[in-house]
Design an enzyme around this catalytic site. Structure first.
Site, PDB file in Angstrom:
ATOM      1  N   ARG B 122       0.818  -1.229   0.000  1.00 41.86           N
ATOM      2  CA  ARG B 122       0.000   0.000   0.000  1.00 41.86           C
ATOM      3  C   ARG B 122       0.846   1.271   0.000  1.00 41.86           C
ATOM      4  O   ARG B 122       0.395   2.328   0.422  1.00 41.86           O
ATOM      5  CB  ARG B 122      -0.969   0.027   1.181  1.00 41.86           C
ATOM      6  CG  ARG B 122      -2.038  -1.037   1.099  1.00 41.86           C
ATOM      7  CD  ARG B 122      -3.257  -0.655   1.935  1.00 41.86           C
ATOM      8  NE  ARG B 122      -4.256  -1.717   1.854  1.00 41.86           N
ATOM      9  CZ  ARG B 122      -4.295  -2.760   2.666  1.00 41.86           C
ATOM     10  NH1 ARG B 122      -3.420  -2.887   3.629  1.00 41.86           N
ATOM     11  NH2 ARG B 122      -5.225  -3.679   2.509  1.00 41.86           N
ATOM     12  N   LYS B 144       2.837  11.586 -11.385  1.00 44.60           N
ATOM     13  CA  LYS B 144       2.062  10.706 -12.260  1.00 44.60           C
ATOM     14  C   LYS B 144       2.859   9.429 -12.490  1.00 44.60           C
ATOM     15  O   LYS B 144       3.966   9.470 -13.027  1.00 44.60           O
ATOM     16  CB  LYS B 144       1.815  11.380 -13.606  1.00 44.60           C
ATOM     17  CG  LYS B 144       0.624  12.311 -13.630  1.00 44.60           C
ATOM     18  CD  LYS B 144       0.302  12.616 -15.087  1.00 44.60           C
ATOM     19  CE  LYS B 144      -0.871  13.533 -15.246  1.00 44.60           C
ATOM     20  NZ  LYS B 144      -1.181  13.736 -16.672  1.00 44.60           N
ATOM     21  N   GLU B 186       9.982  18.761 -24.861  1.00 43.14           N
ATOM     22  CA  GLU B 186       9.205  19.143 -23.670  1.00 43.14           C
ATOM     23  C   GLU B 186       9.636  20.519 -23.167  1.00 43.14           C
ATOM     24  O   GLU B 186       8.826  21.291 -22.652  1.00 43.14           O
ATOM     25  CB  GLU B 186       9.374  18.103 -22.546  1.00 43.14           C
ATOM     26  CG  GLU B 186       8.752  16.748 -22.830  1.00 43.14           C
ATOM     27  CD  GLU B 186       7.216  16.699 -22.719  1.00 43.14           C
ATOM     28  OE1 GLU B 186       6.618  17.640 -22.168  1.00 43.14           O
ATOM     29  OE2 GLU B 186       6.632  15.711 -23.205  1.00 43.14           O
ATOM     30  N   LYS B 228       6.832  23.282 -14.104  1.00 39.48           N
ATOM     31  CA  LYS B 228       5.978  22.117 -13.858  1.00 39.48           C
ATOM     32  C   LYS B 228       5.534  22.054 -12.397  1.00 39.48           C
ATOM     33  O   LYS B 228       4.354  21.834 -12.105  1.00 39.48           O
ATOM     34  CB  LYS B 228       6.709  20.820 -14.242  1.00 39.48           C
ATOM     35  CG  LYS B 228       5.866  19.596 -13.898  1.00 39.48           C
ATOM     36  CD  LYS B 228       6.095  18.420 -14.770  1.00 39.48           C
ATOM     37  CE  LYS B 228       5.065  17.334 -14.468  1.00 39.48           C
ATOM     38  NZ  LYS B 228       5.297  16.119 -15.221  1.00 39.48           N
ATOM     39  N   GLU B 238      -4.779  16.809 -11.367  1.00 40.96           N
ATOM     40  CA  GLU B 238      -5.256  17.101 -12.707  1.00 40.96           C
ATOM     41  C   GLU B 238      -6.770  17.214 -12.777  1.00 40.96           C
ATOM     42  O   GLU B 238      -7.423  16.599 -13.625  1.00 40.96           O
ATOM     43  CB  GLU B 238      -4.768  16.012 -13.690  1.00 40.96           C
ATOM     44  CG  GLU B 238      -4.805  16.481 -15.134  1.00 40.96           C
ATOM     45  CD  GLU B 238      -4.045  15.539 -16.063  1.00 40.96           C
ATOM     46  OE1 GLU B 238      -3.900  14.355 -15.754  1.00 40.96           O
ATOM     47  OE2 GLU B 238      -3.564  16.028 -17.097  1.00 40.96           O
ATOM     48  N   ARG B 242      -3.842  21.540 -14.298  1.00 45.66           N
ATOM     49  CA  ARG B 242      -2.704  20.714 -14.658  1.00 45.66           C
ATOM     50  C   ARG B 242      -2.772  20.248 -16.102  1.00 45.66           C
ATOM     51  O   ARG B 242      -1.743  19.932 -16.720  1.00 45.66           O
ATOM     52  CB  ARG B 242      -2.608  19.500 -13.712  1.00 45.66           C
ATOM     53  CG  ARG B 242      -1.395  18.626 -13.995  1.00 45.66           C
ATOM     54  CD  ARG B 242      -1.072  17.708 -12.845  1.00 45.66           C
ATOM     55  NE  ARG B 242       0.015  16.811 -13.178  1.00 45.66           N
ATOM     56  CZ  ARG B 242       0.624  16.032 -12.311  1.00 45.66           C
ATOM     57  NH1 ARG B 242       0.248  16.029 -11.059  1.00 45.66           N
ATOM     58  NH2 ARG B 242       1.610  15.246 -12.693  1.00 45.66           N
ATOM     59  N   ASN B 246      -0.392  19.274 -20.780  1.00 48.54           N
ATOM     60  CA  ASN B 246      -0.595  18.395 -21.934  1.00 48.54           C
ATOM     61  C   ASN B 246      -0.552  19.147 -23.258  1.00 48.54           C
ATOM     62  O   ASN B 246      -0.903  18.584 -24.290  1.00 48.54           O
ATOM     63  CB  ASN B 246      -1.928  17.659 -21.797  1.00 48.54           C
ATOM     64  CG  ASN B 246      -1.840  16.569 -20.759  1.00 48.54           C
ATOM     65  OD1 ASN B 246      -0.904  15.782 -20.754  1.00 48.54           O
ATOM     66  ND2 ASN B 246      -2.801  16.539 -19.866  1.00 48.54           N
ATOM     67  N   HIS B 249       0.270  17.357 -26.343  1.00 46.97           N
ATOM     68  CA  HIS B 249       0.284  15.922 -26.052  1.00 46.97           C
ATOM     69  C   HIS B 249      -0.913  15.168 -26.615  1.00 46.97           C
ATOM     70  O   HIS B 249      -0.836  13.971 -26.838  1.00 46.97           O
ATOM     71  CB  HIS B 249       0.352  15.678 -24.543  1.00 46.97           C
ATOM     72  CG  HIS B 249       1.730  15.865 -23.995  1.00 46.97           C
ATOM     73  ND1 HIS B 249       2.453  17.029 -24.149  1.00 46.97           N
ATOM     74  CD2 HIS B 249       2.545  15.023 -23.306  1.00 46.97           C
ATOM     75  CE1 HIS B 249       3.625  16.903 -23.561  1.00 46.97           C
ATOM     76  NE2 HIS B 249       3.714  15.698 -23.045  1.00 46.97           N
ATOM     77  N   HIS B 253      -0.169  12.009 -28.497  1.00 44.94           N
ATOM     78  CA  HIS B 253      -0.550  10.658 -28.068  1.00 44.94           C
ATOM     79  C   HIS B 253      -1.277   9.912 -29.178  1.00 44.94           C
ATOM     80  O   HIS B 253      -1.069   8.712 -29.383  1.00 44.94           O
ATOM     81  CB  HIS B 253      -1.466  10.721 -26.835  1.00 44.94           C
ATOM     82  CG  HIS B 253      -0.729  11.002 -25.562  1.00 44.94           C
ATOM     83  ND1 HIS B 253      -1.320  11.582 -24.465  1.00 44.94           N
ATOM     84  CD2 HIS B 253       0.558  10.773 -25.215  1.00 44.94           C
ATOM     85  CE1 HIS B 253      -0.438  11.705 -23.492  1.00 44.94           C
ATOM     86  NE2 HIS B 253       0.719  11.215 -23.925  1.00 44.94           N
ATOM     87  N   HIS B 266       8.259   9.688 -27.740  1.00 47.52           N
ATOM     88  CA  HIS B 266       7.233  10.559 -27.157  1.00 47.52           C
ATOM     89  C   HIS B 266       7.495  12.035 -27.502  1.00 47.52           C
ATOM     90  O   HIS B 266       6.606  12.743 -27.984  1.00 47.52           O
ATOM     91  CB  HIS B 266       7.210  10.355 -25.645  1.00 47.52           C
ATOM     92  CG  HIS B 266       6.251  11.244 -24.923  1.00 47.52           C
ATOM     93  ND1 HIS B 266       4.892  11.187 -25.135  1.00 47.52           N
ATOM     94  CD2 HIS B 266       6.452  12.243 -24.014  1.00 47.52           C
ATOM     95  CE1 HIS B 266       4.298  12.098 -24.372  1.00 47.52           C
ATOM     96  NE2 HIS B 266       5.220  12.751 -23.689  1.00 47.52           N
TER      97      HIS B 266
END
Lengths: 370, 370
Positions: B122, B144, B186, B228, B238, B242, B246, B249, B253, B266
């Protein structure tokens, strides 16, 4: 309706307890989860046929697009294979981030469903609809979610709080006798932990409890949830205090593991574990013999085991339990820490002499003096 | 040493940026993670041989019991099979709740390692040691973590903040050219998002950037992390703001998915995506043509693709990208939302006319007018 608030900052939520709350799920969702437009109901092949359609109908009537998925029933299925099937079903249903996962069933559905909700798209809203006594008083509250690993129970999991808990007392009517007992074992644990009203109910009203008197059962459920919510509020991620909720569980887990999770239900193992720690504490002179016997007597009168039954006894069982204890996930710096009762309503956390621990575990296993 | 603090209440942590910080990991662990006695270093077969021993030695010297595990290199391995191998290795090493997982490598190691740390027992302490430019400026910050699902990237994951991030600028010296470029994509994104100093560096010092001047690179890394961290601070999970991270992105993606993650890195897909949203915004009259061309020019001069190269063009590529967009996990109420630049240093979130989106995607794919 009884409403208990779990205060956890932005993770706060309400626990609603009532008879026939499942048919009201849709309107409650509108009130408590106003943003959710999709519901994915996870249930199992036993509970699904009993309450699945009722929940789906109520949600659909509230304008929520609803899907239902039945997993097989039983602890054996709280694993990665089933988890992956649930992920596939969530994707198949095109559940979005604003969607919600509803766990309708006992602890297995709640734990696996909660872990799926915690990890699908990095987390979607999660609603617990516990239908067993054990899930209502224990696993549906507090945000512990997990799946089992071949090497042990709940080794993979998270702390992920539900957005809402709906405990339907009417669902308990379809509960098999053994399921009642395992829920009652956790209720006895709360009694020992908190003392007060819940302990008095156990001491003074056992006949009513055994007769499943609705008023007494409601009181036990509500009291248990309040005690748990109060502890979780003070220590959401089990960095300290929350550990007291494991009263009786350490030996219980060892016993479950040593018997391959096939002999004892969780609550039965916890009952034996409660007797174990009560005896540990008493033998250390920190807990009265009388209270130790009172706990044992209440558990026994509820039909719960207070030692390993003769039919299950075998060579080396105690040794195997002790081996599992040393690998418990609450081990710190290599030492097993126990929650020990010092009086009814008060516990302490600490280590115990290994020799005494071995002695007690041998006694519980019927291996004393061997 | 540059120190950036990510303020997130009880999830706050420090991001340390410096040359040769890996050999100091042990003493930094003592300072920032005083309770950890066990470290499990997850790395890959490329980065492990370069920096693994240095990290292990430093941790061991600080009295921390350390294990190292190498996973195969590459996005293909960010899956459940490898995750399960990591769980097994964590159990094999008997890592306890007070232990820590150190992700030494790029985004794949960080994402999968972070998910393992978030879910093992956990949740155990997690330290990011990003060795790629992309991981230093992006994936190691913000919490993330995820693994891929056969149906899409990062579909299973969590928000789980590291306890510490150590970005070693010296590790960039061993980075292949293409890896530099994808990190720079980026950084261009941050320039468009924030404007100011980072954008001026990109506009005025491209030759120094291409020559990997240590001072300029350090400034770009530190500035990017600050931008960031600032956004994450305002919206850890998000729920809104946030999403601006993206920028570029969404189309990126879609392009990665439509080409099976085998053609573009990427950052390359993000570069094309950045050109796409700049053009979308310009065509809508919300962004200047000049800024749109400036972004395209900077990306091209850094060696990044600004459209799908002819060798990759094929029938229906645009259509497939559009199909993936409609299944993006940021879809809300069935609509794809885009982050659009409105000026350098300012973006807005909104939907765009489907016809214009199709037109731009066709242009990027070399299918305009077909």
């Amino acid at each position: 309706m009884d409403i208990i608030r779990q205060n956890l900052g932005e993770n706060s939520y309400q626990i609603l307890v009532d008879e026939d709350i499942i048919p009201k799920a849709g309107s409650l969702a509108r009130e408590y989860l106003p943003n959710t437009r999709q519901a994915f109901v996870l249930t199992n092949t036993t509970v699904g046929p009993l309450y699945g359609q009722k929940l789906v109908d109520s949600l659909e009537k509230a304008g929520i697009q609803t899907f239902i998925y039945q997993m097989p029933d039983g602890e054996d299925h709280k694993n990665f294979a089933v988890l992956n099937e649930v992920y596939d079903a969530l994707l198949e249903a095109k559940i979005e981030r604003q969607g919600s996962l509803w766990a309708l069933g006992g602890g297995v559905v709640g734990d696996l469903g909660g872990f799926a909700a915690a990890t699908y798209l990095r987390g979607i809203a999660f609603v617990q609809v516990p239908t067993s006594l054990l899930a209502q008083v224990d696993s549906s509250v507090g945000g512990k979610v997990a799946v089992n690993h071949p090497k042990g129970k709940n080794l993979i999991g998270a702390f992920y709080q539900p957005s809402l808990v709906l405990a339907d007392l009417a669902a308990l009517n379809t509960l098999p006798e053994r399921e009642w007992q395992v829920g009652l074992a956790e209720i006895v644990k709360y009694g020992v932990l908190a003392g007060g009203e819940i302990w008095q109910l156990l001491v003074n009203h056992l006949p009513l409890i055994k007769a499943k008197d609705p008023d007494v059962i409601r009181k036990l459920v509500v009291q248990s949830i309040k005690i748990k919510a109060d502890v979780v509020e003070k220590d959401e991620r089990e960095s300290g205090l929350r550990m007291i909720l494991n009263l009786g569980h350490t030996i219980g887990h060892g016993l479950e593991a040593a018997t391959g999770y096939k002999v004892f239900r969780h609550g039965e193992a916890v009952a034996i574990g409660l007797v174990g720690v009560a005896r540990l504490a008493a033998r250390l002179g920190r807990f009265s013999q009388e209270s130790c016997q009172q706990i044992t007597s209440i558990l026994a009168r509820l039909g719960l085991p207070v030692a390993v039954p003769q039919s299950v006894q075998r060579n080396n069982l105690a040794q195997e339990i002790l081996g599992h204890l040393s690998r418990d996930k609450k081990v710190q710096k290599g030492e097993v820490r126990f929650v020990l009762p010092v009086e009814i309503g008060k516990v302490e956390v600490g280590t115990v002499p290994q020799k005494l621990l071995e002695e007690i575990v041998r006694e519980l296993c019927g291996e004393a003096g061997k």
